[in-house]
Scaffold this motif. Sequence first.
Motif, PDB file in Angstrom:
ATOM      1  N   TYR A 196     -39.368  -7.758 -20.557  1.00 16.04           N
ATOM      2  CA  TYR A 196     -39.965  -6.482 -20.146  1.00 16.04           C
ATOM      3  C   TYR A 196     -40.579  -5.771 -21.351  1.00 16.04           C
ATOM      4  O   TYR A 196     -41.628  -5.135 -21.234  1.00 16.04           O
ATOM      5  CB  TYR A 196     -38.907  -5.603 -19.480  1.00 16.04           C
ATOM      6  N   SER A 197     -39.920  -5.885 -22.499  1.00 16.93           N
ATOM      7  CA  SER A 197     -40.464  -5.292 -23.716  1.00 16.93           C
ATOM      8  C   SER A 197     -41.802  -5.927 -24.076  1.00 16.93           C
ATOM      9  O   SER A 197     -42.778  -5.228 -24.395  1.00 16.93           O
ATOM     10  CB  SER A 197     -39.458  -5.476 -24.857  1.00 16.93           C
ATOM     11  N   ASP A 198     -41.863  -7.257 -24.000  1.00 15.94           N
ATOM     12  CA  ASP A 198     -43.114  -7.953 -24.320  1.00 15.94           C
ATOM     13  C   ASP A 198     -44.222  -7.596 -23.335  1.00 15.94           C
ATOM     14  O   ASP A 198     -45.390  -7.455 -23.715  1.00 15.94           O
ATOM     15  CB  ASP A 198     -42.885  -9.471 -24.316  1.00 15.94           C
ATOM     16  N   LEU A 199     -43.861  -7.449 -22.058  1.00 11.51           N
ATOM     17  CA  LEU A 199     -44.855  -7.070 -21.052  1.00 11.51           C
ATOM     18  C   LEU A 199     -45.379  -5.659 -21.316  1.00 11.51           C
ATOM     19  O   LEU A 199     -46.575  -5.384 -21.173  1.00 11.51           O
ATOM     20  CB  LEU A 199     -44.233  -7.168 -19.658  1.00 11.51           C
ATOM     21  N   ALA A 200     -44.482  -4.759 -21.730  1.00  8.29           N
ATOM     22  CA  ALA A 200     -44.900  -3.390 -22.038  1.00  8.29           C
ATOM     23  C   ALA A 200     -45.898  -3.376 -23.191  1.00  8.29           C
ATOM     24  O   ALA A 200     -46.930  -2.688 -23.136  1.00  8.29           O
ATOM     25  CB  ALA A 200     -43.674  -2.539 -22.386  1.00  8.29           C
ATOM     26  N   PHE A 201     -45.614  -4.141 -24.238  1.00  8.82           N
ATOM     27  CA  PHE A 201     -46.537  -4.172 -25.379  1.00  8.82           C
ATOM     28  C   PHE A 201     -47.873  -4.820 -24.998  1.00  8.82           C
ATOM     29  O   PHE A 201     -48.927  -4.430 -25.513  1.00  8.82           O
ATOM     30  CB  PHE A 201     -45.904  -4.895 -26.563  1.00  8.82           C
ATOM     31  N   LYS A 216     -34.868  -1.411 -12.637  1.00  5.65           N
ATOM     32  CA  LYS A 216     -35.926  -1.797 -11.705  1.00  5.65           C
ATOM     33  C   LYS A 216     -36.834  -2.845 -12.321  1.00  5.65           C
ATOM     34  O   LYS A 216     -37.187  -2.757 -13.481  1.00  5.65           O
ATOM     35  CB  LYS A 216     -36.759  -0.568 -11.331  1.00  5.65           C
ATOM     36  N   PRO A 217     -37.208  -3.867 -11.587  1.00  2.54           N
ATOM     37  CA  PRO A 217     -38.158  -4.838 -12.110  1.00  2.54           C
ATOM     38  C   PRO A 217     -39.547  -4.234 -12.198  1.00  2.54           C
ATOM     39  O   PRO A 217     -39.815  -3.163 -11.657  1.00  2.54           O
ATOM     40  CB  PRO A 217     -38.110  -5.968 -11.068  1.00  2.54           C
ATOM     41  N   VAL A 218     -40.421  -4.960 -12.862  1.00  3.19           N
ATOM     42  CA  VAL A 218     -41.790  -4.468 -13.025  1.00  3.19           C
ATOM     43  C   VAL A 218     -42.469  -4.308 -11.680  1.00  3.19           C
ATOM     44  O   VAL A 218     -43.171  -3.355 -11.423  1.00  3.19           O
ATOM     45  CB  VAL A 218     -42.583  -5.441 -13.920  1.00  3.19           C
ATOM     46  N   ALA A 219     -42.272  -5.274 -10.816  1.00  5.53           N
ATOM     47  CA  ALA A 219     -42.817  -5.197  -9.464  1.00  5.53           C
ATOM     48  C   ALA A 219     -41.697  -5.565  -8.512  1.00  5.53           C
ATOM     49  O   ALA A 219     -40.628  -5.965  -8.919  1.00  5.53           O
ATOM     50  CB  ALA A 219     -43.995  -6.156  -9.314  1.00  5.53           C
ATOM     51  N   THR A 268     -37.467  -0.326 -18.320  1.00  6.22           N
ATOM     52  CA  THR A 268     -36.564  -1.392 -17.874  1.00  6.22           C
ATOM     53  C   THR A 268     -35.907  -2.064 -19.071  1.00  6.22           C
ATOM     54  O   THR A 268     -34.695  -2.318 -19.067  1.00  6.22           O
ATOM     55  CB  THR A 268     -37.330  -2.434 -17.043  1.00  6.22           C
ATOM     56  N   ALA A 269     -36.681  -2.355 -20.103  1.00  2.00           N
ATOM     57  CA  ALA A 269     -36.125  -2.970 -21.314  1.00  2.00           C
ATOM     58  C   ALA A 269     -35.052  -2.076 -21.929  1.00  2.00           C
ATOM     59  O   ALA A 269     -33.985  -2.556 -22.342  1.00  2.00           O
ATOM     60  CB  ALA A 269     -37.231  -3.247 -22.321  1.00  2.00           C
ATOM     61  N   ALA A 270     -35.317  -0.775 -21.988  1.00  2.00           N
ATOM     62  CA  ALA A 270     -34.348   0.157 -22.565  1.00  2.00           C
ATOM     63  C   ALA A 270     -33.073   0.222 -21.737  1.00  2.00           C
ATOM     64  O   ALA A 270     -31.970   0.340 -22.272  1.00  2.00           O
ATOM     65  CB  ALA A 270     -34.972   1.547 -22.688  1.00  2.00           C
ATOM     66  N   ARG A 271     -33.201   0.144 -20.397  1.00  2.00           N
ATOM     67  CA  ARG A 271     -32.018   0.155 -19.531  1.00  2.00           C
ATOM     68  C   ARG A 271     -31.165  -1.087 -19.728  1.00  2.00           C
ATOM     69  O   ARG A 271     -29.934  -1.030 -19.752  1.00  2.00           O
ATOM     70  CB  ARG A 271     -32.438   0.230 -18.059  1.00  2.00           C
ATOM     71  N   LEU A 272     -31.835  -2.222 -19.806  1.00  2.00           N
ATOM     72  CA  LEU A 272     -31.101  -3.485 -19.876  1.00  2.00           C
ATOM     73  C   LEU A 272     -30.400  -3.691 -21.217  1.00  2.00           C
ATOM     74  O   LEU A 272     -29.417  -4.414 -21.287  1.00  2.00           O
ATOM     75  CB  LEU A 272     -32.058  -4.658 -19.618  1.00  2.00           C
ATOM     76  N   ALA A 273     -30.909  -3.069 -22.269  1.00  2.00           N
ATOM     77  CA  ALA A 273     -30.285  -3.235 -23.592  1.00  2.00           C
ATOM     78  C   ALA A 273     -30.141  -1.868 -24.252  1.00  2.00           C
ATOM     79  O   ALA A 273     -30.797  -1.576 -25.258  1.00  2.00           O
ATOM     80  CB  ALA A 273     -31.127  -4.175 -24.453  1.00  2.00           C
ATOM     81  N   ASP A 296     -37.835  -0.007 -28.801  1.00  2.00           N
ATOM     82  CA  ASP A 296     -39.124   0.011 -29.494  1.00  2.00           C
ATOM     83  C   ASP A 296     -40.292   0.219 -28.528  1.00  2.00           C
ATOM     84  O   ASP A 296     -41.167   1.067 -28.750  1.00  2.00           O
ATOM     85  CB  ASP A 296     -39.282  -1.307 -30.267  1.00  2.00           C
ATOM     86  N   ALA A 297     -40.322  -0.559 -27.454  1.00  2.00           N
ATOM     87  CA  ALA A 297     -41.444  -0.461 -26.515  1.00  2.00           C
ATOM     88  C   ALA A 297     -41.500   0.914 -25.860  1.00  2.00           C
ATOM     89  O   ALA A 297     -42.591   1.481 -25.669  1.00  2.00           O
ATOM     90  CB  ALA A 297     -41.332  -1.551 -25.450  1.00  2.00           C
ATOM     91  N   LEU A 298     -40.325   1.465 -25.515  1.00  2.00           N
ATOM     92  CA  LEU A 298     -40.319   2.776 -24.856  1.00  2.00           C
ATOM     93  C   LEU A 298     -40.753   3.872 -25.827  1.00  2.00           C
ATOM     94  O   LEU A 298     -41.517   4.775 -25.449  1.00  2.00           O
ATOM     95  CB  LEU A 298     -38.934   3.077 -24.290  1.00  2.00           C
ATOM     96  N   ILE A 299     -40.278   3.810 -27.068  1.00  2.00           N
ATOM     97  CA  ILE A 299     -40.706   4.804 -28.057  1.00  2.00           C
ATOM     98  C   ILE A 299     -42.221   4.745 -28.223  1.00  2.00           C
ATOM     99  O   ILE A 299     -42.911   5.782 -28.217  1.00  2.00           O
ATOM    100  CB  ILE A 299     -39.995   4.557 -29.403  1.00  2.00           C
TER     101      ILE A 299
END
Length: 645
Positions: free
Chosen positions: A457-462, A151-154, A479-484, A492-495
């Motif tokens: 998405y990772s950068d946006l999360a941070f 899913k995208p951010v928005a 989303t970052a974790a799903r895509l990679a 990293d961002a999800l953790i």
Amino acid sequence: MSFFNELKRRNVFRVGIAYAVAAWVLLQVMDLVLENIAAPEWVMKVFLLVVLVGFPVAVIIAWAFEVTPDGIKRESEIDRSKSIAGSTGHKLDRITIAFLVFAIVLLLSDRLMQNQDVPANPTPVNTVAENIEAGQAATAGPVIVNSSTAKPVAANPAIDVKSIAVLPFVNMSSDNEQEYFSDGLSEELLNRLAQNPKLQVAARTSAFQFKGKNLDIGNIGRQLNVANVLEGSVRKSGNRLRITAQLIRVDNGFHLWSQTYDRELDDVFAIQDEISTAITHALEVELGVNTKQSSEQPTENLQAYQFYLKARHLLAQRGGDNMIKAMRLFKQALDLDQQFATAWSGLAFTYALLPAYSGKIAAKQAAHSAMEAARTAIQLDPENAEAYVAMARVQGSFSLNFSTARENFETSYEIAPNNAAIVNLFGDFLTRTGDFQNAEIMERRATELDPLAAVHYSDLAFLYIIQNRNEEALVPARTAARLAPDSYDRQDALITALIITGDYEAARQLINFADAELGADAGYVNTWWCFYYYQQGDRANLRIKLDERNRLAESSNGYFLYAVTAFYALVLDGVDAALPLLEKAYLSGESLLTWPDSFYLPERISENPEWRAFWRQPGLSELIETRRQFGPYEHIGYWTGGMES
């Protein structure tokens, strides 16, 4: 009898229709056969010419002759009372119907082959991260992810009719080593189209997600959020090239344009110009776009160009080893042509990014080499956006010349506003300087340009975590974790988000999985555990992990940054313990030292004179003052004060 009725009686219309249907079927079959045997382009043209010439001949024969039980005779010699033209007409009808049925089967087969890998209702596939959060076992290996479930951010913005994705051209050569050439050709075409600010071009990272996948064009277009798709194939044999390209509308599958080129390798630049020009002509009537054409080819040395394409192929894959190989190939290209501007900028960009992926080349050396290569590229081509962004990256994260870095980021963005890498790196720079509002605009724009690239998405999360928008951060982090799913770096961002929102059990399982199954760097794993215990206020276990960190940093090649160690030393032991580590981070050019999650404004951490003096050093003082100008924030980053004994 009227002339029209006579044409009908002699079966002229039936012959014409039967001929047209049979000719169309034969042309489709011939096109398929000739493509598979790599026949020259002129063979198909000759066959088409013969078919066209044959049509009036067939009609004339139908008028002048008639089939009888005794063979073919001139119509004027036949007694009309004994004519079997009616019976012959019925046979022609059956032949026409047979060819029509064959044509329908051919079309349906082609359509089914396109859709065979796309289920009617795709079942969402969870990543290990999602299974952990749902309380499922995390012992299985990485799961294959259907990127359509990410899913995208928005909500996706409405698809811009002036948008296109260039899919990786299929390598039809017998030698798999030629993969770099077909990928490189695709990327060069993408870059040419991206020169037009009125045309939205899906970034390479997202478009190349579909490499080797036989997916429906409509499915691909929806995931990339584009209205048009360019696809094709490349066959390279010796010095001969056969390139097929076709431009397709996503909403209806209509082919706006298609062409096949049979040329010598020497003509590769001319072919690129022809394809991009043809695409422009195909789009400009409907979309009103006019893509700027390259005024000159990048190099006249074909061997240098092939080294360059191989380097681009490796650079796009990232990773320390790949980037070092790419660096060497760029240098080989430049040994053959010192005027090759895009090879210089590619080398500069590789050096600028390398310290974030590998410690095999010192950050200081990489920064110096990046600046030299970038300056050379700009001397050769003042409009080289990649060179400007490479300089800006070095100035903003290593040499700490933030005002000049911003100028170069702005220049690169003005030249290439639709380049996702430039938009993303500019967003990172704005985050670093505390301009969070514009940083979010840039990072969101990067997700629109490159919707299947996990890094954005990772950068946006941070960015959200830095601002204490922790619940919001979970969305792009997932989303970052799903895509990679196979990349520990993109977990990293999800953790971090799970820890900071208090979901410690899910975070613990994901750390263990990244360590055991994804081969996470020891420095990453230790950093996660330190943060895990810091957020829980567990001083004893944080001390254990910090001591472990100091031991591993001396005995392994892991990614152990002084800035991270300094943060936890500050938490446990105060300023005196942190300052020597911060000084090492400053002298070695660690970019994390200036990232706002740990040390945003020094006065909010300590009034110690030595502490304040450290942050008044060149580069750091400019950064801190810039952050102050963006206004006071109640809380930025992780610092919540030291931990009680």
